[in-house]
Scaffold this motif. Structure first.
Motif, mmCIF file in Angstrom:
data_model
loop_
_atom_site.group_PDB
_atom_site.id
_atom_site.type_symbol
_atom_site.label_atom_id
_atom_site.label_comp_id
_atom_site.label_asym_id
_atom_site.label_seq_id
_atom_site.Cartn_x
_atom_site.Cartn_y
_atom_site.Cartn_z
ATOM 1 N N LYS A 103 84.389 -31.049 9.259
ATOM 2 C CA LYS A 103 85.232 -30.963 9.939
ATOM 3 C C LYS A 103 85.733 -32.045 11.192
ATOM 4 O O LYS A 103 86.770 -32.864 10.867
ATOM 5 N N PHE A 146 85.115 -24.361 1.909
ATOM 6 C CA PHE A 146 85.749 -23.792 3.038
ATOM 7 C C PHE A 146 85.666 -22.294 2.471
ATOM 8 O O PHE A 146 85.148 -21.249 3.065
ATOM 9 N N ASP A 199 85.388 -18.790 5.145
ATOM 10 C CA ASP A 199 85.398 -19.323 6.459
ATOM 11 C C ASP A 199 87.382 -18.972 6.537
ATOM 12 O O ASP A 199 88.109 -20.492 5.925
ATOM 13 N N ALA A 239 89.478 -21.076 8.504
ATOM 14 C CA ALA A 239 89.604 -22.931 7.879
ATOM 15 C C ALA A 239 90.343 -23.405 6.872
ATOM 16 O O ALA A 239 90.848 -24.412 6.770
ATOM 17 N N GLU A 299 94.053 -23.496 7.868
ATOM 18 C CA GLU A 299 94.328 -24.317 8.232
ATOM 19 C C GLU A 299 94.092 -25.628 7.706
ATOM 20 O O GLU A 299 95.122 -26.111 7.759
#
Length: 1119
Positions: A323, A348, A353, A356, A359
């Motif tokens: 990240k 990810f 996750d 994430a 995102e």
């Protein structure tokens, strides 16, 4: 002389172009004419069509055309005079046409002259095809120098040297081995005048890499450097990529240093390759160093470099670093491309996750990248992995709105998500709708279902899915076969597994290490360890290298089968196989050593492990601690615990539980209690902690301490002290402590309201009942339910009723049955089955059917067990035909018979000598979907054995194995008895040996049968050897063993040995029976010792053993 005329249409003053080659070197001159289409010209037999006057077409694809205009005169002195007409050609000639002309010239000298003449024309360049043909022709005639000339011409004119070029040259020089022989061939080439330039070397290296010969390419590279030539940057890149795929990090980094030494400056691509290679090898720190170095050398990373390093970080589990690098990438002005986002989303998603992933999804859209089917599918997969399958299905509508059609992978992902949540019906519904959605399922789709069924323990459904895949015309791949084998291996269905394995081989697929592992596991499940080991040899013979997982599996199999020496041999063999033992290998061996109590050897193994560069993990330490604590080495275990923390291995709950177990085992209660409180400072105790600690604390009389610990645990955050916990706890306490203390502890748990139900009572009831104290258990039940106010559950009632019936307290059981109904605790089918079985065993068929009717009237539907009890009871009460009628009434409805249904029926038919009907029932089982088990085959084998039909009994035994059913001890014992009764002792010995090889342990019955069989065949030495073996294996001989030996030793006149056996019998404390005395009387009577015979008879009478007819028949002087 030879004359070659090349002319254009203007030279010939006609509408055609032509070429004439006249060879006058022989007595009869021949003229070769090459001309274009002219209708008025008659072509001689050797006429070839070749457009003349072409111009070389230098295109990127090098479709070469030859351009020339003029004529060539070749004089006898081999001097060639070329007369070229200065006329621009108008047409072109392909290399294929030139090759055809060369093929028309039989003489290699003339052909070579023609080849060189064309090469000398200023506007002509030969092609790879023309040069290769010339090399081939010269090679056939062993004109190596001329071949070297052609090769040199190719180098000078930069004509591509193909693989065929080198293969033709190798053939001309008698070099075998194809292009792979290039490193060896280079010396021979140089010796024969083939001097490769740097361009040729680079091309050869690239060819070897493309052909998969990376090691050979590296050898050629080393020769290039040794000759002072400089490989190109492209060559270095190609070598690095190839070696990187082989995980040869050291060589790749060595190449980077060498290229810099030679003055070549690495570019972005070269550095990126190095980062990828280091990343794949898990050397993230070194990859970062290269990344930093790029900026230092003015060769900044590009988007691809960033993406490669991000991928490496994600694969290493360093998601936070990935990240940060992504943020740095954007901060330095490098706009991520779609591959970067796909990499991040995918990695990810794998780590589950979801936040994430969402995102990165938003950032991707903000950067102007519209989601496509690949990115949508990754998001769907991420949602499924997070358990949000319904939200994943909603994504399908969003995809369609944005004009993106879900593909096969999308639907497979959804099916996988549904199956992960065990939503099988929905997964099947989606699968069945795929065709209508325009998506055709592939092998992978079926594999998802095969894998699900196999891991759910339903190998039958897994095979059905496998077969359906084939009926749809989808050829199973190796993954599908392996998924099918998984469930079969778990269940030990050897025959079905072998069928799939054989089918795999027949279809041309090559089994991989997973296939072999599954088959080995399957063989192990049915006890055929030798077959599993044979597969290792088959695997190696077929070119499939065994991996460490396979060897670990075999070591574990051998240890579990008690073949310890072979397990160690397999471990030592790993070095020969060039396999490095892993932490799993060492953990397996340590666990085995612990079970054997070999503490010293376990410690040596642990130390050797660290010396060999294999660091122990928490499992290793826990395994070793378990070994030490179970072998009374707790102090050593405590020292090892200290070492564990020094070696950066954090003790977990299992570590503490193991130490507590060892301390309690050594009755060091105070230390265990102190250690427990030390544990609480770091970790939360679990269910096992308390079940390990508290029995010792209660045994020590520290009831208050035990209550406090139990209360704290019951109210601990995140802990659910449920029924299983209390049952396990009290179960452990009652076994270790005295029953009175256990009862007192349970009473206090109830009175202190720490436990509010009968879960503490049930283990106490079971403990008392299993020790044949059912009435005491009933009194305790009355105390807890009366005085302490515990409301009994159905489980408590059933437990007590079951054991009262087993101990023949039938009246009390019926009273309790009535009491439970009055108390409002409704009986279940299990309760009724207990009482029905009691009626059946007592022969009370009328009462049985009355209770059966009551059960139905109360709304309890009889299950398979109920009906099996009724059928079995009817058979035992000599109502076999009535049982058969009931069976047919049941199967005409919705009843699904089990092996326990057929067992009594088949057994009853055999005892009634109705063999054909018995076999009919056996064959009928398959029609009702009931697979025979070992017990059914045992009944059949025993039935035919009793009738003397040895061959059928043996065939049934073989059929059982063929159908994947592992014979048990009884199966072998029946067969051994069958052969002994038939006097076929060698066959009996064969199956007795097979019994031992299968991993089963013979018991006293099987030994007795074999000893008796050998004795009756007068093979007393073998019988006595088995008797000694029996005692060595700590199997206690019984009265039957001694009687058989005494009788058979007497029959062969071995009086002294028989007397010794009798003395051994007396030393064991066994009481001789009438058969013992009869055997001794016969022994002394037949050996001429009547006084001893009568002495035995007198002892028999004094000892209170009544003689039988056989006794009097054996006494001497009887008529």
């Amino acid at each position: 002389m030879a004359l070659l005329i090349l002319c254009s249409s203007t030279m010939c003053c006609c509408s055609t172009t032509s070429l004439a080659y006249t060879d006058t070197s022989t007595s009869s001159s021949r003229i070769f004419a090459i001309t274009t289409h002219t209708p008025s010209v008659l072509h001689p037999p050797k006429l070839k069509v070749w457009p003349c006057g072409s111009l070389l077409n230098l295109t990127s694809k090098r479709n070469k055309r030859l351009g020339f205009c003029g004529f060539v005169i070749k004089r006898p002195q081999q001097e060639v005079v070329v007369v070229v007409k200065k006329k621009k050609p108008k047409t072109s000639v392909s290399s294929e046409e030139v090759v055809r002309v060369l093929k028309s010239i039989s003489d290699p000298t003339s052909a070579f002259s023609f080849f060189k003449s064309i090469a000398e024309l200023p506007s002509v360049v030969h092609t790879t095809e023309t040069c290769n043909y010339m090399l081939q022709l010269l090679g056939v005639h062993r004109r190596v120098d001329d071949m070297a000339f052609v090769f040199d011409l190719m180098q000078k004119h930069i004509i591509n040297r193909s693989v065929d070029t080198y293969l033709i040259i190798f053939k001309g020089l008698n070099i075998r081995g194809g292009i792979r022989a290039a490193p060896f061939a280079l010396g021979r080439l140089r010796k024969n005048g083939f001097i490769l330039n740097a361009y040729s070397y680079n091309g050869l290296i690239y060819m070897l890499i493309q052909s998969g010969y990376c090691r050979e390419a590296l050898e050629v590279y080393q020769r290039v450097v040794s000759e002072g030539l400089k490989p190109s940057l492209k060559t270095y890149s190609a070598l690095m990529v190839a070696l990187g795929k082989r995980r040869d990090v050291q060589t790749v980094m060595g190449l980077l240093k060498e290229m810099e030494t030679l003055g070549l400056r690495p570019n972005v691509y070269t550095f990126t390759i190095c980062i990828r290679v280091l990343g794949r090898a898990g050397k993230i720190d070194e990859a970062y160093e290269i990344f930093k170095r790029m900026d230092d050398e003015g060769c900044g990373p590009d988007v691809i470099t960033y993406t490669v390093l991000i991928d490496a970080l994600c694969n290493a589990g360093k998601l936070d670093n990935a990240k940060k690098l992504f943020a740095n990438m954007k901060a330095t002005g490098h706009k991520p491309d779609q591959v970067t986002y796909i990499t991040l989303l995918d990695k990810f998603s794998d780590s589950k996750d979801l936040d994430a992933v969402k995102e990165f999804w938003s950032e991707m859209k903000a950067d102007g990248y519209a989601p496509d089917v690949v990115t949508f599918t990754i998001l769907v997969d991420s949602l499924c992995k997070a358990g949000n399958v319904d939200e994943a299905f909603n994504m399908l509508d969003i995809m369609r709105k944005e004009g993106v059609s879900p593909n096969l992978h999308t639907y497979n992902t959804l099916i996988c998500g549904l199956l992960r949540l065990c939503r099988l019906d929905e997964a099947l519904e989606l699968f069945n709708s795929m065709d209508s959605l325009g998506v055709t399922p592939t092998a992978y789709t079926y594999i998802l279902f095969i894998d699900y069924y196999g891991k759910s323990g339903d190998s039958g459904k897994a095979i059905e899915a496998f077969e359906r895949m084939k009926t749809r015309g989808i050829v199973p791949n190796i993954v599908a076969c392996n998924a099918s084998l998984y469930g079969l291996a778990e269940e030990g269905r050897l025959q079905d597994a072998k069928h799939i394995y054989d089918e795999l081989i027949y279809s041309g697929l090559s089994p991989d290490s997973v296939t072999y592992n599954m088959m080995m596991k399957c063989y192990s499940k049915v006890g055929q360890i030798d077959e599993a080991i044979k597969l290792l040899s088959v695997m190696e013979r077929n070119g499939c290298e065994a991996d460490v997982i396979i060897v670990n599996s075999l070591i574990d199999m051998l240890y579990k089968a008690g073949r310890v020496d072979e397990a160690w041999q397999m471990f030592y063999r790993m070095k020969e196989m060039k396999l490095t033992p892993t932490v799993v290998t060492y953990n397996t061996l340590l666990a085995a050593l612990g079970k054997e109590g070999q503490v010293r050897k376990a410690i040596e193994m642990f130390e050797n492990m660290t010396e060999q560069g294999c660091p122990p993990n928490a499992i290793t330490f826990n395994t070793l601690l378990n070994c030490l604590c179970k072998n009374d080495e707790v102090n050593l275990a405590l020292k090892m615990l200290c070492k564990m923390t020094v070696m950066n291995c954090c003790p977990d709950v299992l570590t503490y539980n193991t130490i507590i177990y060892g301390l309690i085992r050594e009755n060091r209660i105070d230390y265990a209690f102190w250690f427990f409180h030390q544990m609480k400072k770091r970790l939360f105790p679990d269910h096992i902690t308390l079940c390990t600690l508290l029995p010792g604390v209660v045994k020590d009389g520290r009831i208050e301490d035990a209550l406090k610990v139990a209360e704290d645990f019951a109210y601990q955050v995140g802990v659910r002290a449920d029924r299983p916990f209390w049952e396990d706890l009290i179960g452990g306490v009652v076994i270790q402590a005295e029953v009175d203390r256990a009862i007192l502890f349970a009473e206090r748990l109830i009175s202190e309201r720490i436990c509010l139900d009968d879960s503490v009572l049930i283990p106490l009831l079971r403990f008392l009942c299993t020790r044949r104290k059912a009435l005491d258990a009933q009194n305790l039940f009355a105390k807890f339910t009366g005085t302490l106010g515990v409301k009994p559950t159905l489980e408590a009632y059933n437990c007590l009723i079951e054991w009262l019936l087993k101990d023949h307290f039938t009246e009390q059981a019926w009273d309790l049955f009535k009491e439970m109904k009055i108390a409002g605790c409704a009986p279940d089918v299990f309760t009724y089955n207990l009482l029905l079985d009691a009626h059946g065993k007592s022969g009370n068929i009328t009462e049985l059917f009355e209770l059966y009717d009551e059960m139905i009237c109360r709304g309890y539907k009889p299950n398979t067990v109920t009906h099996n009890i009724v059928i079995s009871s009817l058979v035992k009460s000599d109502s076999l035909d009535r049982a058969i009628d009931l069976y047919y009434d049941l199967v005409s409805g919705d009843f699904s018979p089990s092996p326990c249904t057929y067992g009594p029926l088949i057994d009853g038919l055999f005892k009634s000598r109705r063999l054909e009907e018995a076999m009919h029932f056996f064959e009928e089982m398959a029609e009702y979907g009931c697979k025979p088990n070992c017990a059914i085959f045992n009944i059949l084998i025993n039935g035919f054995s009793k009738t003397g039909d040895v061959e059928t009994a043996c065939e049934l035994f073989k059929r059982m194995i063929k159908e994947g059913i592992r014979p048990d001890l009884k199966s072998y014992t029946i067969l051994v008895d069958c052969y002994c009764q038939a006097g076929r002792v060698d066959d009996a010995l064969h199956y007795f040996e097979e019994l031992r090889r299968s991993g089963l342990d013979p018991d006293s019955v099987s030994y007795n049968l074999m000893i008796n069989g050998l004795g009756r065949s007068r093979r007393m030495e073998e019988a006595l050897a088995l008797y000694d073996e029996m005692r060595t294996r700590r199997i206690t001989p019984d009265i039957f063993t001694y009687n058989s030996l005494i009788l058979n030793l007497g029959l062969v006149g071995m009086v002294e040995q028989a007397g010794r056996i009798y003395k051994e019998l007396q030393l064991t404390g066994l009481e001789p029976d009438v058969f013992t005395y009869n055997a001794l009387i016969r022994l002394y009577s037949t050996s001429g010792n009547p006084d001893d015979a009568y002495a035995v008879y007198k002892n028999m009478m004094v000892g209170g053993c009544s003689p039988n007819v056989g006794t009097y028949a054996q006494l001497p002087n009887q008529t």
